[in-house]
Design an enzyme around this catalytic site. Structure first.
Site, PDB file in Angstrom:
ATOM      1  N   GLN A 107       0.726  -1.136   0.071  1.00 27.91           N
ATOM      2  CA  GLN A 107      -0.108  -0.075  -0.098  1.00 27.91           C
ATOM      3  C   GLN A 107       0.941   1.213  -0.092  1.00 27.91           C
ATOM      4  OE1 GLN A 107      -2.506   1.521   3.296  1.00 27.91           O
ATOM      5  NE2 GLN A 107      -4.316   1.273   2.013  1.00 27.91           N
ATOM      6  N   TYR A 180      -7.441  11.566   3.264  1.00 31.59           N
ATOM      7  CA  TYR A 180      -5.983  11.894   3.078  1.00 31.59           C
ATOM      8  C   TYR A 180      -5.716  12.727   2.149  1.00 31.59           C
ATOM      9  CZ  TYR A 180      -5.109   7.940   6.479  1.00 31.59           C
ATOM     10  OH  TYR A 180      -4.903   7.256   7.739  1.00 31.59           O
ATOM     11  N   GLY A 339      -9.139  -6.667   8.730  1.00 34.02           N
ATOM     12  CA  GLY A 339      -7.845  -6.107   9.354  1.00 34.02           C
ATOM     13  C   GLY A 339      -7.854  -6.586  10.778  1.00 34.02           C
ATOM     14  N   ARG A 340      -8.612  -5.807  11.616  1.00 29.82           N
ATOM     15  CA  ARG A 340      -8.493  -5.960  13.141  1.00 29.82           C
ATOM     16  C   ARG A 340      -8.803  -7.717  13.383  1.00 29.82           C
ATOM     17  NH1 ARG A 340     -12.405  -1.619  15.040  1.00 29.82           N
ATOM     18  NH2 ARG A 340     -13.110  -2.056  13.098  1.00 29.82           N
ATOM     19  N   CYS A 366     -12.307  -2.773  20.298  1.00 25.83           N
ATOM     20  CA  CYS A 366     -11.927  -1.923  21.508  1.00 25.83           C
ATOM     21  C   CYS A 366     -10.662  -0.751  20.958  1.00 25.83           C
ATOM     22  CB  CYS A 366     -11.335  -2.603  22.570  1.00 25.83           C
ATOM     23  SG  CYS A 366      -9.618  -3.457  22.262  1.00 25.83           S
ATOM     24  N   CYS A 370      -4.583  -1.547  18.969  1.00 30.04           N
ATOM     25  CA  CYS A 370      -4.216  -1.248  17.518  1.00 30.04           C
ATOM     26  C   CYS A 370      -4.153   0.228  17.276  1.00 30.04           C
ATOM     27  CB  CYS A 370      -5.118  -2.150  16.571  1.00 30.04           C
ATOM     28  SG  CYS A 370      -6.875  -1.855  16.843  1.00 30.04           S
ATOM     29  N   CYS A 382      -2.226  -5.723  19.362  1.00 32.37           N
ATOM     30  CA  CYS A 382      -3.560  -6.267  19.604  1.00 32.37           C
ATOM     31  C   CYS A 382      -4.142  -6.742  21.132  1.00 32.37           C
ATOM     32  CB  CYS A 382      -3.891  -7.554  18.531  1.00 32.37           C
ATOM     33  SG  CYS A 382      -5.504  -8.208  18.909  1.00 32.37           S
ATOM     34  N   ALA A 413      -7.506 -12.610  32.740  1.00 33.78           N
ATOM     35  CA  ALA A 413      -6.118 -12.732  33.115  1.00 33.78           C
ATOM     36  C   ALA A 413      -6.092 -14.196  33.495  1.00 33.78           C
ATOM     37  CB  ALA A 413      -5.761 -11.820  34.400  1.00 33.78           C
ATOM     38  N   GLU A 432     -12.745 -20.839  40.086  1.00 33.99           N
ATOM     39  CA  GLU A 432     -13.448 -19.629  39.677  1.00 33.99           C
ATOM     40  C   GLU A 432     -14.308 -19.499  40.711  1.00 33.99           C
ATOM     41  OE1 GLU A 432     -15.469 -16.341  39.201  1.00 33.99           O
ATOM     42  OE2 GLU A 432     -13.615 -16.576  38.464  1.00 33.99           O
TER      43      GLU A 432
END
Length: 663
Positions: A107, A180, A339-340, A366, A370, A382, A413, A432
């Site tokens: 690109q 752009y 993408g993400r 979120c 990124c 990420c 976590a 848990e």
């Protein structure tokens, strides 16, 4: 095969792609070196997505101009800065990508112009087609001269030639999209020129036309050239973008002119149109947060597809396989750009091809790992995949001796730690205290627009089952349990508790979790105390359900201490709240709640507000008691997630990965 349509070949010019998936271009911050080539991280990063089955890799934005809009190095690669070095490092990358049957485009950007991000790119005043306001800074941009335009165009030809030598299968021009520099020339609101690069639509597109012709001169017309293209700008005014379903007057490129532009770009010889919607002033369109519906570009891409013969690419939260397949089947687009989702899971395409959809790690939109980190730290990563753009340095460490690891806490976590330990060959056991894994992701994912948070919980549940990790629910770990076990290491990931305080009449004072999990009915009139990210998202959710909501925030503005939040997410949420009728009062100190009224002070005045309930959203306290009970009895003891420091999903996952990968 369930998604067979997505795995049929397609032609881009004379180039054949093996499937209908492209890796959407995302800024390669941190992936270049000081000589304008690719560093090892960049080579590994793109190769990993090819290994995962993606048909076409499109790199993040690179530059060819070295004179007009200079960039600080190392930042983004540059195909003409040091051609020998660029070709050498690119060749290593393209050869590795080709080994997996994938194709790769470079690109190439004509520059940022009025949208330069101050922390990333650096000569000021910025350039533009005309003397117009900068997007971020209180500065007026300098008008480009005709000679400078010609130099940029010439650099495209040289850069594309170097890309072809380096083994790239084509290039994508960035951009007649997102506002752009080339797009600024194409849009009359930004372009006030009176020479051959201003005025009529054809003149405003001359920049893009001459770039295509220059590349044909150096590479031949058979060398594929795609263009990133936004058929609609969603621009209300300078630095003001439109929301979905908002009625407004388009100041940028309207859809009628957008479709004319699509036809002209095809006529100029572009081999594919890579469609999105928006501009930097309406950034949430080009980088859609979780508040944006899935597939927001579909109707625009379909209109483009109906009037051009070249292939149409489309990105934008297209991670739902059923939606992706239907878009290819019904002619909305030809290629799905991810993408993400490919940051979150580089094996997305491979898992889909073999019908292992439940194993695809979801992107939660979120944008903390990124776009947030690109803006703030000039690096792409990420939040949910700590290995993204760090593939080599975060490779799973080999296990010298298998260890049994006890994990207290099944939030994000604890789940990530258990997953990584099991992947490496250790024997984690997870406990848990509640009836389900997920921790704060469960209330956090309760609003309809946070559905992917709950998908992440499901993914962890599936992964721990696949890896045969023993999970014990409704079991609170005690010091005695740990000391009586035969574990070699202990991870405490016991999360956090919401901060609460008395306001007087506390019967109708709730914490955010109680309302989000439907444990308490807040009534029709609600006051949310605390305008952080949790409070704002909850207020939006309640407003969308028809509640009358007021946010009382002690600081001068909402979301003041959250970060780094991508501007697209933050600005969209700031606009959505008043759009849905949420009343926001800042510099407000709450003093009490009695007889159905909240008392607060602002600007030295005492005020009251009638309400059915008060929801406290003022942060969390670490639940670290177990860790301190074990601190002097267990040698291999680790404290992770909110139990260690109240933060966000990204750091809970990243810290858990780091620790679990080195036990």
């Amino acid at each position: 095969m369930k998604y067979q349509t997505l795995f049929t070949p397609i032609q881009i010019g004379k180039l054949t792609l093996k499937n209908r998936f492209a890796m959407a271009p995302m800024g390669p911050l941190g992936l270049g070196d000081s000589e304008g080539g690719w560093n090892q991280r960049g080579i590994d990063y793109y190769t990993r997505r090819a290994q995962g089955g993606t048909g076409l890799i499109i790199t993040g934005v690179t530059f060819s101009d070295c004179e007009v809009e200079t960039q600080s190095m190392p930042n983004c690669p540059n195909s003409t800065y040091n051609p020998v070095h660029f070709v050498r490092t690119s060749r290593e990358m393209t050869e590795r990508v080709h080994a997996y049957g994938a194709k790769i485009f470079l690109q190439m950007s004509g520059g940022f112009g009025r949208v330069t991000i101050p922390t990333n790119l650096g000569e000021f005043p910025p350039v533009a087609p005309s003397p117009i306001p900068h997007r971020w800074l209180d500065k007026t941009c300098r008008e480009l001269t005709r000679d400078e335009i010609h130099k940029i165009i010439e650099s495209f030809g040289k850069g594309a030639f170097n890309a072809k030598r380096a083994g790239f299968d084509g290039v994508e021009i960035h951009a007649v999209h997102e506002g752009y520099l080339i797009d600024q020339f194409a849009i009359a609101f930004f372009n006030h020129r009176t020479d051959e690069y201003g005025g009529s639509l054809e003149n405003r597109l001359r920049f893009a036309k001459e770039i295509r012709e220059e590349i044909a001169k150096t590479c031949g017309w058979d060398f594929p050239v795609a263009v990133r293209f936004s058929p609609k700008s969603m621009l209300k005014d300078w630095r003001k973008g439109a929301l979905p379903n908002e009625e407004f007057e388009e100041k940028g490129r309207d859809l009628e002119e957008g479709l004319q532009t699509a036809k002209l770009l095809e006529a100029y010889g572009y081999d594919a149109l890579d469609v999105d919607v928006g501009c930097y002033d309406a950034w949430w369109w080009n980088h859609p947060p979780m508040y944006m519906e899935k597939g927001p570009y579909r109707k625009y891409a379909k209109l483009v597809k109906e009037i051009v013969k070249v292939p149409v690419f489309m990105a934008g939260r297209m991670d739902t396989p059923e939606m992706a397949e239907s878009c290819v089947k019904d002619g909305t687009c030809d290629v799905i750009s991810l993408g993400r989702p490919l940051l979150a899971d580089p094996d997305y395409v491979k898992k889909l091809r073999t019908n292992h959809v439940c194993e695809i790690r979801p992107c939660i939109s979120c944008q903390e790992g990124c776009m947030g980190r690109i803006q703030t730290y000039s690096m792409i990563n990420c939040a949910v995949n700590p290995q993204a753009a760090r593939e080599r340095v975060t490779a799973y460490e080999p296990v010298a001796r298998k260890k049994r690891v006890l994990i207290a806490g099944g939030g994000v976590a604890g789940c990530e730690a258990a997953r990584v330990l099991a992947e490496r060959g250790h024997e984690p056991v997870l406990y848990e205290a509640s009836e389900r894994l997920g921790g704060n992701l469960l209330p956090g994912g309760a609003p309809a627009f946070k559905e992917d948070d709950l998908q992440l919980v499901k993914w962890y549940e599936n992964e721990l089952e696949r890896l045969r990790v023993p999970v014990y629910l409704n079991t609170r770990v005690t010091k005695e349990m740990v000391l009586e076990s035969d574990c070699d290491a202990v991870i405490v990931a016991t999360g956090s508790r919401p901060k609460m305080f008395s306001l007087g009449d506390d019967e109708k004072v709730y914490c955010a979790e109680q309302v989000l999990m439907n444990q308490k009915d807040p009534g029709d009139r609600v006051v949310v105390v605390g305008g952080g990210l949790v409070g704002c998202e909850m207020a939006l959710d309640l407003a969308q359900k028809g509640k009358k909501v007021t946010i009382l925030e002690a600081l001068p503005k909402i979301m003041a201490v959250n970060g780094p939040i991508c501007s697209a997410n933050k600005e969209m949420l700031e606009e959505l709240l008043p759009f849905h009728g949420v009343n926001i009062i800042c510099n407000a100190k709450v003093t009490g709640f009695k007889d159905g009224a909240v008392s607060y002070e602002t600007a030295g005045k005492a005020e009251k507000l009638d309400t059915d309930s008060v929801i406290l959203s003022v942060g969390y306290r670490s639940a670290d008691e177990l860790y301190h009970e074990l601190e002097f009895d267990v040698a291999d003891l680790y404290l992770l997630g909110d139990a260690g420091k109240v933060s966000n999903i990204m750091y809970a996952i990243w810290d858990a990965f780091e620790v679990a990968n080195h036990i």
